[in-house]
Enzyme design. Structure first.
Site, PDB file in Angstrom:
ATOM      1  N   ASP B 233       1.180  -7.193  -3.630  1.00 32.61           N
ATOM      2  CA  ASP B 233       0.044  -6.298  -3.861  1.00 32.61           C
ATOM      3  C   ASP B 233      -1.018  -7.115  -4.593  1.00 32.61           C
ATOM      4  O   ASP B 233      -0.965  -7.264  -5.810  1.00 32.61           O
ATOM      5  CB  ASP B 233       0.519  -5.109  -4.712  1.00 32.61           C
ATOM      6  CG  ASP B 233      -0.611  -4.141  -5.027  1.00 32.61           C
ATOM      7  OD1 ASP B 233      -1.752  -4.378  -4.572  1.00 32.61           O
ATOM      8  OD2 ASP B 233      -0.337  -3.150  -5.722  1.00 32.61           O
ATOM      9  N   ASP B 379      -4.708  10.920  -0.853  1.00 27.75           N
ATOM     10  CA  ASP B 379      -4.130   9.808  -1.606  1.00 27.75           C
ATOM     11  C   ASP B 379      -3.296  10.361  -2.774  1.00 27.75           C
ATOM     12  O   ASP B 379      -3.076  11.578  -2.873  1.00 27.75           O
ATOM     13  CB  ASP B 379      -5.277   8.882  -2.061  1.00 27.75           C
ATOM     14  CG  ASP B 379      -4.841   7.430  -2.241  1.00 27.75           C
ATOM     15  OD1 ASP B 379      -3.712   7.212  -2.701  1.00 27.75           O
ATOM     16  OD2 ASP B 379      -5.628   6.524  -1.921  1.00 27.75           O
ATOM     17  N   ASP B 491       2.412   3.463   1.193  1.00 21.68           N
ATOM     18  CA  ASP B 491       1.637   2.422   0.499  1.00 21.68           C
ATOM     19  C   ASP B 491       2.546   1.767  -0.545  1.00 21.68           C
ATOM     20  O   ASP B 491       3.672   2.221  -0.777  1.00 21.68           O
ATOM     21  CB  ASP B 491       0.427   3.107  -0.167  1.00 21.68           C
ATOM     22  CG  ASP B 491      -0.636   2.110  -0.617  1.00 21.68           C
ATOM     23  OD1 ASP B 491      -0.539   0.920  -0.271  1.00 21.68           O
ATOM     24  OD2 ASP B 491      -1.571   2.536  -1.306  1.00 21.68           O
ATOM     25  N   ARG B 551       1.328  -0.550   4.381  1.00 25.59           N
ATOM     26  CA  ARG B 551       0.606  -1.718   3.876  1.00 25.59           C
ATOM     27  C   ARG B 551       1.512  -2.949   3.964  1.00 25.59           C
ATOM     28  O   ARG B 551       1.105  -3.991   4.425  1.00 25.59           O
ATOM     29  CB  ARG B 551       0.155  -1.492   2.430  1.00 25.59           C
ATOM     30  CG  ARG B 551      -0.894  -2.495   2.001  1.00 25.59           C
ATOM     31  CD  ARG B 551      -1.522  -2.133   0.675  1.00 25.59           C
ATOM     32  NE  ARG B 551      -0.607  -2.309  -0.427  1.00 25.59           N
ATOM     33  CZ  ARG B 551      -0.905  -2.022  -1.705  1.00 25.59           C
ATOM     34  NH1 ARG B 551      -2.096  -1.543  -2.015  1.00 25.59           N
ATOM     35  NH2 ARG B 551      -0.026  -2.195  -2.663  1.00 25.59           N
ATOM     36  N   ASP B 567      -6.277  -3.390   0.602  1.00 29.45           N
ATOM     37  CA  ASP B 567      -7.396  -3.057  -0.279  1.00 29.45           C
ATOM     38  C   ASP B 567      -8.487  -4.124  -0.208  1.00 29.45           C
ATOM     39  O   ASP B 567      -8.605  -4.982  -1.072  1.00 29.45           O
ATOM     40  CB  ASP B 567      -6.893  -2.877  -1.710  1.00 29.45           C
ATOM     41  CG  ASP B 567      -5.862  -1.763  -1.785  1.00 29.45           C
ATOM     42  OD1 ASP B 567      -5.816  -0.941  -0.837  1.00 29.45           O
ATOM     43  OD2 ASP B 567      -5.094  -1.714  -2.752  1.00 29.45           O
ATOM     44  N   HIS B 625     -12.077   4.657   4.244  1.00 28.87           N
ATOM     45  CA  HIS B 625     -11.305   4.855   3.010  1.00 28.87           C
ATOM     46  C   HIS B 625     -12.019   4.155   1.860  1.00 28.87           C
ATOM     47  O   HIS B 625     -12.723   3.177   2.079  1.00 28.87           O
ATOM     48  CB  HIS B 625      -9.899   4.280   3.188  1.00 28.87           C
ATOM     49  CG  HIS B 625      -9.008   4.429   1.980  1.00 28.87           C
ATOM     50  ND1 HIS B 625      -8.929   5.603   1.259  1.00 28.87           N
ATOM     51  CD2 HIS B 625      -8.152   3.564   1.377  1.00 28.87           C
ATOM     52  CE1 HIS B 625      -8.065   5.438   0.261  1.00 28.87           C
ATOM     53  NE2 HIS B 625      -7.585   4.214   0.305  1.00 28.87           N
TER      54      HIS B 625
END
Lengths: 525, 886
Positions: B233, B379, B491, B551, B567, B625
């Site tokens: 991440d 979300d 996610d 993701r 992201d 998004h």
């Protein structure tokens, strides 16, 4: 009338444009097509006008009659898409879905809703008229007050000028007298100083002669040792060391040297001897310092007491005069303290030392000072009066320059604040001023924004207000609030939301937003 | 990005050890005399002469020209991890002919394809059409760290014999423990990395190795770090570098005009890959090459693969053409299943839509602005305190009613479900997990606790079948208040652990089967989406095709999930990189890939979001998004003018949905992604090899979106023969073109020789267009011919797997357009053909006639020559028909 003559999706009012006897001209004039191409489920016209009753064109409109309710123009993309958009179900005719006709119920509900709204609007509008009246009254009274204040201001200013003139007139002789007084004082002090000096020198000379027992013009250790006064350690005898101390560690001391430096060492011991001076307690190292220290000089009474810092700040208030009136509003200081200026020290002196004044100044000077003080005070009062009037005028002008809506209908909201609490926060709106937020469970107040302007669309600007420049957000913008204003019988916040971080939206109802209801709706059938 | 949070190769113990390996240093030999042969494979003992450690080499032939090479210790101290779940379980074996020579065995697949295992030194070579296309250990850089006992620190210095003993090697750095960023990796199992060189003697054009925010064509790594594969991440990632990202697919394609091969390195541990493909970042090298003239003839692509644990397990897909490789990859890793129609339309998301009223208003906003969209997403803030499978009772107190209000207009809803579970007593998932032992453990056997959105959290161990079963059951309607029209976004499944090393789990955690997290890290996200997939199947009782967006991913995740590039940021460079990122994911199986429109972090300027919308409408997965701290970004918030331009872009997507849907079906059938590199269709046009800003959709459309701020033109390369601007019909011959653009322009070209099915009646949602008629775009080639296909089914169910679909073939030849139903269909539909647009027609025809069963034979109205628009043939799509131009 016979609506079978108009093609599907075309309102009766435009039926004439669709004449089955003629070729059809696209309504934008772009093309002429056989009438059989109208509503044949193929889009021929760029403006979509040949297919009002099918979904073939993506830019057309389908008219539903909705008997019993309100007719509707829907996008032709909603024709036969499986969703009943018209309450009469006329938009879905390919058999995929069956739409029940809900127009009667919806019409009834809509009429009831309309009636409710109309009632609300009527009641609201009544109140709006009152609000508008209040707003106008308030404006008028403010305007009257303003005119009055403008006259007051003129008077106050001419008063101020008069007082200034008087002040200047009486200050001139005062200044002269004081100057004279000062010179006299100086002369007197100089004389005193000289007297003091010669007195001291005479005293020193006497002592020298006393100590110089052999009169050879020198003081020696032997001569010192004869005098018990110099037994510094009180052991009953004056030792060589003790004697050397007084001779500046030399063997002897001339008269000149004595007058310059020696006398300072000797004097305290003679004072002690004569009982005029108590030595400090022999504690620690203080002893030595104490013995070598000059006795403190008496406070010179002629010096005025120093001004303290606070008072200094206000001495230049002339420059601050135009500072926002908030400061003077919020200030708790008594008015008097506000007007101190350069003349203060004289004022202070005259106030604080009244008792001594009699002794300080001669009668004529004292009278001059008193007259000048009075003139100064009156001038300050006049000046303050001007400033007060100006502040009031500024406030009034600010208030009068606010756009409180046509007819001043939003006027009564100015000066009020409204609260709404949700689970987390209490929101406050003070129309035309600011908006805040407080945590329901404590926590500090967060400033969401201050009044900026009406922000509705150009032709309808009184439908929303913008408050901005609020407290900045971490990683985000300065907070702001858009207040949507809608008709209601009460002034209140209906809801608050935060569509994106630190950008708030508030729904606010007020009778001031209610419009006059025209009689019956034309569309209703 | 804060680079100090993530390791360089030097900071990763095994990578440093592996990267120190010199060419020619390996001492492995295959003992061919002891080798055994079966119908589809050989097994040959291998020994590392340097330390005497024995290995087993196995080479398999899989049906369809795929070789698999496995190398493992013959007698490991304990089992070494072999990747499970990633590939299909039912790979079909091929039939192998083995020719033995003194120094090698030739493993013959067919007349054009063989592998050769050389004994001394060990190396494996692959030949396609007589050309050597792949060599394993050709440069003798194999380093396979055998498992060993931890040397006793007290004894070692005195033990003279130990150093000479077989199996002992000089200690190297970070073998038994290492630390990074204040995190200690206890490494109780010691060094166990594997690494080997794999070269492609025929090309330096290597592609893929997702996921990196980098070019599609892989860059040289000399003088820099290797590309890294370790699901992480990465906050505010930057473009144009080989740092690890959320997904890892150890797969590349090597391409040249003559040959294309695919290479899969099946290892789920942290992996680094070095590339020596010329033009590296080492300036001195390049200058030396330039001066010496040595670089010009160089065409060998050299790679070296390094993984922290596991075994060496390599698949070589022999091609010879790109589409063959895609099929071969699909036969091993599976293909992306056909999504529901709504899922390939436009999606609307935000962190977060605040409450039910907000959802209602956004949904209403699309209708009032006449913009179609197909789903709205919620979300993390929709939950009760970040407890997944729950709803915030104040903001989302009526989930079923809310979902029904959305689905009443043919739309769907998607909620986020993450793998970290809030440690809160009373939260049913947490309580169940404690009671039934469902969590990942630390090295001492205690439940591991990390930090994520909810604060203290533990992580379900999806490697345990009972955990996956439990997870799936959570999606049952009775366990999750919702309707079947609610789908899932997984996610943070790298997994993301805010306080963990490199924002993920410590490597010494223990998973089901006593495997260390080190062994399986890159698989975690795959097993999560697999369990979610099964959950959605339970939810609809196997009626509806699941939809999941993930993701994190590994090879094979595409069988369960769609993917997005994570992201990203509202910058032009991020718009630009979305193309190579999705091309790279596309060749690795992810047919349904997209990037957050506008960029997740920060606020896009209106021009950027407009261009992003335009580009994204021609990418497989389409979603707007944004981060919670950004301004609202619904597509009507950038002024009326931009609203109209964005609306126009979105409508272009909806018009092309029949074509996209056909391509997604092809992706499932043949493994070929809808979004394709140009060389996939034009393999021998070397001018296409370096193109990063253009791509194909299927074989008919070339997209060259505007990717530069303030652009007034776009440079386009068009291979082949003839292309037509899809929106203004201007014809272009092959070659380089400068296309002028306005703010409304999306440079898209239809290739001469293709037929594209579209629907021109744009509705509120794709599902509402189901019964609408087709408009066919026929772009003629130089011979006045064209072909195309259309696939239709109900757009949502699995009926198509039982024949409930329709496949139609269009052919234009000899002035005749023919439509033929390929499978006499059992899918009933009333869809019909309302319009045919022919591009490249030269003269006005005298007449045009249609004939079919339903319309008989009749003359048709028509307009123009280029385009020639044929009015309303009215034929049914379910019947054969023809239109004759005379």
């Amino acid at each position: 009338s016979d609506d079978r003559l108009t093609p599907r999706g075309v309102p009766l009012s435009r039926g004439a444009l669709y004449d089955p006897q003629k070729d059809f001209s696209c309504l934008d004039g772009s093309k002429l097509i056989p009438f059989s191409f109208v509503n044949d489920d193929y889009c021929d016209c760029e403006d979509g006008s040949d297919e009002p009753g099918t979904s073939a064109c993506s830019n057309g409109y389908f008219y539903c009659l909705n008997a019993g309710h309100i007719p509707l123009n829907i996008r032709t993309s909603r024709v036969n898409d499986g969703i009943c958009d018209c309450c009469d179900g006329s938009d879905e005719f390919d058999g995929t879905v069956t739409c029940s006709n809900t127009c009667l119920e919806m019409g009834r509900a809509a009429r009831e809703e309309n009636e409710r709204k109309a009632r609300l609007a009527r009641d609201g509008y009544q109140k709006r008229i009152e609000m508008s009246q209040q707003g106008k009254d308030s404006r008028r009274s403010k305007e009257e007050e303003r005119s009055k204040l403008e006259v007051d201001l003129q008077q106050a200013e001419s008063q101020k000028e008069d007082k200034q003139r008087v002040k200047e007139e009486v200050e001139a002789p005062e200044k002269e007298a004081l100057e004279k007084h000062r010179q006299l004082e100086e002369e007197k002090r100089r004389k005193e100083d000289e007297e003091e000096k010669s007195k001291s020198e005479a005293e020193a000379e006497n002592i020298f002669n006393l100590l110089d027992s052999n009169e050879d013009g020198l003081i020696t250790a032997d001569e010192i040792k004869t005098r018990q006064t110099f037994d510094r350690n009180k052991d009953g005898a004056v030792s060589d060391e003790e004697a050397l101390f007084f001779l500046n560690m030399e063997n002897e001391m001339s008269k000149d040297e004595f007058m310059k430096t020696g006398w300072i060492l000797f004097k305290p011991y003679f004072l002690i001897e004569s009982g005029m001076f108590q030595p400090p307690q022999p504690e620690g190292t203080d002893e030595e310092t104490a013995t070598t220290q000059e006795p403190p000089a008496p406070e010179p009474v002629t010096e005025p007491p120093p001004l303290d810092a606070d008072e200094n700040i206000n001495t230049d208030y002339e420059d601050d005069e135009l500072e926002d009136s908030e400061k003077s509003e919020s200030s708790n200081l008594p008015e008097d303290d506000e007007s101190e200026d350069d003349d203060t020290k004289l004022n202070l002196e005259s106030e604080d030392t009244d008792a001594t004044r009699v002794d300080l100044y001669d009668e004529p000077t004292r009278l001059l000072i008193e007259a000048a003080d009075k003139a100064r005070q009156e001038f300050h009062d006049a000046e303050r009066a001007v400033r007060d009037v100006k502040n009031k005028l500024q406030e009034l002008n600010d208030a009068l320059s606010l756009d409180l809506g046509d007819d001043d209908r939003f006027g009564p909201l100015f000066g009020q604040c409204f609260d709404l609490s949700d689970r987390e926060y209490t929101y406050t709106l003070c129309p035309f001023q600011k908006s805040n937020q407080r945590g329901v469970n404590g926590g500090g107040e967060v400033h969401l924004g201050k009044w900026n302007a009406w922000s509705g669309p150009e032709n309808d600007k009184y439908t929303s207000m913008l408050y901005d420049g609020g407290q900045a957000c971490w990683n985000g913008p300065a907070r702001s609030v858009k207040v949507n204003v809608q008709c209601g019988t009460e002034n209140k916040i209906l809801s608050v939301s935060e569509p994106s971080r630190c950008v708030y939206e508030m729904e606010f109802s007020t009778p001031a937003a209610c419009q006059r209801i025209e009689s019956a709706t034309h569309d209703e059938l | 990005v804060d680079r100090s949070k993530f390791k360089t190769c030097d900071q990763s113990g095994f990578c440093k050890r592996q990267r120190n390996v010199k060419e020619g240093s390996a001492t492995y030999e295959a003992d061919l005399s002891q080798g055994t042969v079966s119908t589809s494979s050989v097994s040959i003992p291998v020994i590392n002469k340097g330390n005497g450690i024995p290995f087993v080499l196995e080479v398999f032939l899989l049906e369809g020209l795929k070789f698999r090479v496995k190398l493992n210790e013959a007698k490991p101290l304990r089992p070494r991890y072999e990747v499970e779940h990633a590939l299909l379980s039912n790979m079909r074996e091929g039939k192998l002919e083995v020719k033995k020579a003194a120094d090698h065995w030739a493993l013959i697949a067919d007349t054009n394809n063989e592998a050769r295992v050389y004994s001394t030194p060990l190396r494996i070579e692959f030949y396609s059409g007589g050309e050597k296309v792949t060599v394993i250990n050709g440069r003798q850089m194999l380093k396979f760290e055998h498992l060993r006992k931890k040397p006793d620190v007290n004894d070692e210095p005195n033990d003279e014999n130990a150093a000479n003993e077989e199996g002992k090697e000089e200690p190297e750095p970070s073998m038994w423990e290492e630390s990074f960023g204040g995190h200690q990796d206890s490494k109780p199992r010691g060094p166990e990395s594997v690494g080997v060189d794999i070269d492609f003697p025929f090309t330096q054009h290597l592609y893929g190795l997702p996921e990196h925010a980098d070019s599609f064509l892989i860059k040289d790594t000399k003088g820099g770090d290797p590309y890294r594969l370790y699901n992480l991440d990465v906050f505010e990632y930057e473009v144009n570098n080989g740092m690890a990202l959320y997904a890892s697919v150890p797969y590349i394609m090597a391409h040249s005009p003559k040959n294309t091969v695919g290479l899969l390195w099946l290892n789920a541990a942290e992996t680094w890959v070095d590339f020596d493909v010329g033009g590296g970042s080492n300036l001195v090298d390049s200058i030396v090459n330039l001066v010496g003239g040595g670089a010009s003839d160089e065409k060998v692509g050299r790679t070296r693969w390094m993984s922290e644990s596991g075994i060496i397990d390599i698949f070589v897909f022999m091609g010879p053409k790109p589409t063959d490789v895609m099929r071969q990859f699909g036969e091993v890793a599976g293909t992306a299943p056909l999504p529901q129609m709504w899922a390939i339309a436009s999606q609307q998301c935000r962190w977060n839509y605040n409450d039910e009223e907000d959802v209602r208003q956004v949904d209403e906003g699309f209708d009032s602005h006449d913009m179609p969209y197909d789903s709205i997403w919620l979300d993390i803030e929709h939950t009760d305190g970040k407890k997944y499978f729950t709803w915030d009772s104040h903001k989302f107190g009526h989930p079923v009613e809310m979902i029904q209000n959305i689905t009443a207009k043919g739309r769907k809803m998607v909620t986020i479900i993450d793998p970290h579970i809030k440690r809160e007593s009373g939260y049913f998932v947490h309580e169940d997990a404690l009671r039934d032992d469902l969590y990942v453990k630390d090295k001492t056997g205690k439940v591991y606790e990390g930090w994520c959105w909810p604060g203290a959290a533990s992580y379900l161990d999806f490697f345990d079948p009972k955990v996956r079963e439990y997870w799936s059951s959570r999606f049952r309607l009775e366990n999750y208040p919702s309707t079947v029209d609610l789908y899932t976004w997984n996610d943070m499944n790298e997994p993301s652990v805010f306080n963990g090393p490199e924002v993920t789990m410590p490597k010494d955690l223990i998973h089901y089967g006593d495997w260390e997290h080190r062994d399986v890290h890159n698989l975690y996200g795959l097993l999560m989406v697999k369990a979610t997939y099964d959950g959605q199947m339970l939810r609809s009782e196997n009626q509806l095709r699941p939809f999941i967006l993930t993701r994190a991913a590994y090879v094979g995740s595409h069988r369960y999930t769609s993917i997005w590039t994570g992201d990203n940021t509202a910058e032009w460079s991020h718009l630009k990189i979305s193309i190579p990122m999705c091309l790279s994911l596309g060749i690795a199986g992810f047919a349904h890939c997209g990037a957050d429109i506008g960029g997740f972090f920060h606020n896009p300027e209106p021009e950027l979001i407009l261009r992003w919308y335009q580009a994204a409408m021609f990418q497989p997965f389409v979603r707007n998004h944004a981060h919670i701290e950004t301004k609202r970004r619904e597509p009507w918030l950038f002024g009326d003018h931009n609203t109209a331009l964005i609306r126009s872009a979105i409508r272009k997507r909806y018009a092309l949905l029949p074509y996209w849907y056909t391509l997604f079906h092809q992706a499932e059938m043949e493994g070929i992604p809808p979004m394709r590199p140009i060389w996939m269709l034009f393999p021998d046009d070397v001018k296409t090899y370096n193109i990063e800003g253009q791509h194909l959709i299927g074989n008919a459309l070339m997209v060259a979106p505007v990717l530069e701020k303030g652009a007034s033109k776009v440079s386009v390369y068009l291979p082949g023969v003839i292309w037509y601007d899809f929106y203004n019909y201007v014809a272009y011959q092959s070659g380089y073109h400068t296309i002028p653009v306005t703010e409304d322009s999306i440079p898209v070209f239809q290739r001469g020789g293709t037929i594209i099915p579209t629907k021109q009646r744009i509705r509120r949602a794709s599902t509402l267009m189901k019964r609408d008629p087709f408009t066919l775009f026929v772009a003629l080639d130089e011979n006045n011919e064209a072909r195309g296909r259309l696939y239709i089914d109900d757009g949502q169910s699995f009926g198509y797997r039982n024949g409930k679909f329709l496949e139609v073939e269009f052919t234009f030849k000899d002035n005749k357009l023919q439509s033929r139903v390929v499978n006499p269909g059992s899918y009933a539909t009333t869809e019909w053909v309302e319009r045919v647009v022919i591009l490249g027609w030269r003269n006005r025809p005298a007449s045009i006639t249609v004939s079919s069963k339903s319309v008989g034979t009749s003359k048709l109205e028509f307009e123009g020559t280029h385009p020639l628009v044929i009015r309303k043939p009215r034929t049914l799509i379910t019947e054969d028909w023809e239109i004759i131009l005379s």
